[in-house]
Scaffold this motif. Sequence first.
Motif, mmCIF file in Angstrom:
data_model
loop_
_atom_site.group_PDB
_atom_site.id
_atom_site.type_symbol
_atom_site.label_atom_id
_atom_site.label_comp_id
_atom_site.label_asym_id
_atom_site.label_seq_id
_atom_site.Cartn_x
_atom_site.Cartn_y
_atom_site.Cartn_z
ATOM 1 N N UNK A 171 57.005 41.116 44.562
ATOM 2 C CA UNK A 171 56.943 40.437 43.665
ATOM 3 C C UNK A 171 56.950 38.660 43.903
ATOM 4 N N UNK A 172 56.535 38.435 45.276
ATOM 5 C CA UNK A 172 56.652 37.128 45.728
ATOM 6 C C UNK A 172 56.501 35.899 44.709
ATOM 7 N N UNK A 173 55.605 35.768 43.779
ATOM 8 C CA UNK A 173 55.237 34.768 43.156
ATOM 9 C C UNK A 173 56.453 34.449 42.148
ATOM 10 N N UNK A 174 57.146 35.504 41.461
ATOM 11 C CA UNK A 174 58.297 35.235 40.619
ATOM 12 C C UNK A 174 59.682 35.251 41.480
ATOM 13 N N UNK A 175 59.484 35.963 42.457
ATOM 14 C CA UNK A 175 60.948 35.982 43.323
ATOM 15 C C UNK A 175 61.138 34.757 44.190
#
Length: 264
Positions: free
Chosen positions: A217-221
């Motif tokens: 969930x890279x964009x959010x994290x």
Amino acid sequence: MNETVDILPPHEPALPRAVDHNRHLSAYAPLEWLGAGWRDLWRRPGLSIAYGLGVALVSYAIIYAMFVIDWAQILFPALAGFLVVGPLLATGLYVKSQRLASGERLSFGGMLFPRGGMHLFFVGAVLMTLMLIWVRAAVLLYALFFGWRPFPGFDQVTTMLLTTPEGISMLLVGTAIGGLFAAFSFAIGAFSIPLVLDRHHDAFSAMGLSMSFVTNNMPATLVWAALVVGLVLVSLATGLLGLIIIFPLLGHATWHAYLAVRGE
């Protein structure tokens, strides 16, 4: 006549299906987590503010001790290491958010002594070890670039780092090494303690799942990590007084971040 053909031989178990931890969260999701954390902060606010005050007082005590025993040279690495152990320090805030949602009774003692057993201890031990390794690595970097030169004092350290070849080189190398430490620590620590509290996972499973949640969930994290760093810097700019509010806010928001990446 058509016959059904078994794909697997009798009694041979099928391989477990791959688990997809991508929740398709937008980069704006962390703002929602902060909003939910803010609401939790102001429900029974005395508990959260007392918790943040305690973290600030302990931080002041540690910094004072560093100066007393003449360890002031590791102050900056230690402040950076605060981000590594922050998830451990926020355990009681996760407990408050969890109990607010479930309607369980809240108490400051329950926040300070949560149910988690040895698995919480193991996660905390790993995070503390990473912090100590980082502080030691920072001291070794200083020795590598400046040799046995004594620490010049805080009034001269900026000039030394920004106007000398050794200082600039140390900043570049230190930033790269520190970035690796920070990325790994964030990945395994962001959601491991909530997993132990909520799902009673063992320490290593919780850290592995936390890494999977973060990387899938890279964009959010990534935005969440940037917000955490930014708000901690605001706390430092206020002489740590901002921790009284900002630390509880981040702790409660982290619980809601965990609920979002858990996706159930």
